[in-house]
Design a protein around this motif. Sequence first.
Motif, mmCIF file in Angstrom:
data_model
loop_
_atom_site.group_PDB
_atom_site.id
_atom_site.type_symbol
_atom_site.label_atom_id
_atom_site.label_comp_id
_atom_site.label_asym_id
_atom_site.label_seq_id
_atom_site.Cartn_x
_atom_site.Cartn_y
_atom_site.Cartn_z
ATOM 1 N N GLU A 164 -7.674 -33.948 17.500
ATOM 2 C CA GLU A 164 -8.650 -34.274 16.470
ATOM 3 C C GLU A 164 -8.563 -35.767 16.153
ATOM 4 O O GLU A 164 -7.510 -36.391 16.305
ATOM 5 N N PRO A 165 -9.640 -36.375 15.703
ATOM 6 C CA PRO A 165 -9.606 -37.798 15.345
ATOM 7 C C PRO A 165 -8.560 -38.052 14.263
ATOM 8 O O PRO A 165 -8.360 -37.222 13.362
ATOM 9 N N LYS A 166 -7.908 -39.204 14.352
ATOM 10 C CA LYS A 166 -6.901 -39.576 13.354
ATOM 11 C C LYS A 166 -7.602 -40.296 12.216
ATOM 12 O O LYS A 166 -7.784 -41.521 12.246
ATOM 13 N N THR A 167 -7.999 -39.546 11.232
ATOM 14 C CA THR A 167 -8.779 -40.084 10.118
ATOM 15 C C THR A 167 -7.953 -40.249 8.850
ATOM 16 O O THR A 167 -8.474 -40.694 7.828
ATOM 17 N N LEU A 168 -6.679 -39.880 8.889
ATOM 18 C CA LEU A 168 -5.814 -39.975 7.713
ATOM 19 C C LEU A 168 -4.937 -41.212 7.834
ATOM 20 O O LEU A 168 -4.250 -41.393 8.839
ATOM 21 N N ASN A 169 -4.953 -42.068 6.820
ATOM 22 C CA ASN A 169 -4.057 -43.216 6.831
ATOM 23 C C ASN A 169 -2.701 -42.822 6.243
ATOM 24 O O ASN A 169 -2.484 -41.664 5.868
ATOM 25 N N ASP A 172 -2.814 -41.178 2.792
ATOM 26 C CA ASP A 172 -3.275 -39.793 2.848
ATOM 27 C C ASP A 172 -2.147 -38.869 3.306
ATOM 28 O O ASP A 172 -1.932 -37.783 2.736
ATOM 29 N N LEU A 218 -1.843 -43.956 11.767
ATOM 30 C CA LEU A 218 -2.957 -43.061 11.473
ATOM 31 C C LEU A 218 -2.595 -41.646 11.922
ATOM 32 O O LEU A 218 -1.869 -41.462 12.903
ATOM 33 N N ASN A 220 -3.826 -37.149 11.989
ATOM 34 C CA ASN A 220 -4.773 -36.070 11.729
ATOM 35 C C ASN A 220 -4.012 -34.935 11.059
ATOM 36 O O ASN A 220 -2.796 -35.036 10.835
ATOM 37 N N GLU A 221 -4.706 -33.863 10.724
ATOM 38 C CA GLU A 221 -4.076 -32.756 9.998
ATOM 39 C C GLU A 221 -2.912 -32.157 10.794
ATOM 40 O O GLU A 221 -1.886 -31.777 10.231
#
Length: 431
Positions: A164-169, A172, A218, A220-221
């Motif tokens: 999944e895209p790494k959208t969490l810094n 987060d 970075l 992801n969940e």
Amino acid sequence: MTLSTTSRPYHQIIRDLSDRIVLAQTPIRVLDAVKWDEGVRSTFLEGGGRRLPPVDRAYYESRPLAFDPVAKKLEFQNIERDITRQLGQFNPVGGIMRRMCKEYRMVIRMLEARGTADFGLISQELYGAASDAFHAGDPTLADLGLMLSDYLNNIDGRGDLKDEPKTLNASDAVALLRERLGQVFGEGEGAIRVFESDGIVADAAAGADYIKVRADALFNERDVRALEVHEGLVHVGTTLNGLNQPICTFLSKGPPSSTVTQEGLAILMEVIAFASYPSRLRKLTNRTRAIHMAEEGADFLDVHRFFLDQGYNLEDAYGNASRVFRGSAPDGLPFTKDLSYLKGFIMIYNYIQLAVRKGKLEQIPLLFCGKTTLEDMRTLRQLVDEGLVVPPKYLPPQFRDLNALSAWMCFSNFLNHLSLDRIEADYANIL
């Protein structure tokens, strides 16, 4: 825990000797002593990755250890001598503590040898080598790395298994970890601290009661879930269980032999908690393969090129290659600590399988009572019965209720007796 009048002297002797080991090892920080600084990294990247990093014996000598190695080795020698004098040659807990003293002396000798061939040789003694077999006639760690790479290559082209895209810094990730670990370890005073940090190589690292997350990373969940079980439930959990020991306080600190158990438990937890994933597994197999390359004569540039071929950019390939050669020279033998992940997983998995087969389920949770080693597990069971070691306070759910784990291992014990080659031939027409 209340100690009776008759048992107090014996227990107090063990506690005092144990505390001396904990105090003596305090300034020994292996990873801090072997890591390369930012100057090495920037010089390599500015040169386009075409020249070996400027690291040699003189580089390490310019970065002295945080302790006097001669005095520290003598200190551990004196503790070992006093263990034998006060507990005898064959006392079980004394045997564990004596081995720890020997290991710490070997660690000091390894750190004294930074930048020389002896560094890599002592590393192999402490952590093993990629060419080591698990048992006579079995594949080696290097074979396992190649085998897993082949399996991963077979599924690599599937679009539905992409990360999944790494959208969490980092902020987060810190917030999520605080919330989830608070449900296990409690909140408020005494809770696990989770915070951002600069200057760490990995995405995250665990301490005694904290997890630090690299500020520029970075996630992801799935990454956060893996950190939760790996760093939190295993590394911090076992440290807190060790700190909870009223007598055998040495269980709060881990010599190299406990690293295999620690990382093996952490990877096993990732698997059984469904927190692992193919790219995570490939990262571990790549580390094993890179160490084997260095053992076979590859230098830093060869290993860096290997990571580039695996799809890493110039900077990330440097980070991975530097893990292999930290403490050593760029054309020397590798630092083999990263073998502990796959090696530990196999050894822990086999141990749990055998514990279920022999009906000794009570042995399994004791893996979490501190920084344990597999060779000490029978002794730890005895020490729990004697009241010298308390069972672990913090346990992952999968080890608190052993029903599902036991059922899985019962099936696994049977499946191990089947021939996968024969099954593959039989299933050829349906798969």
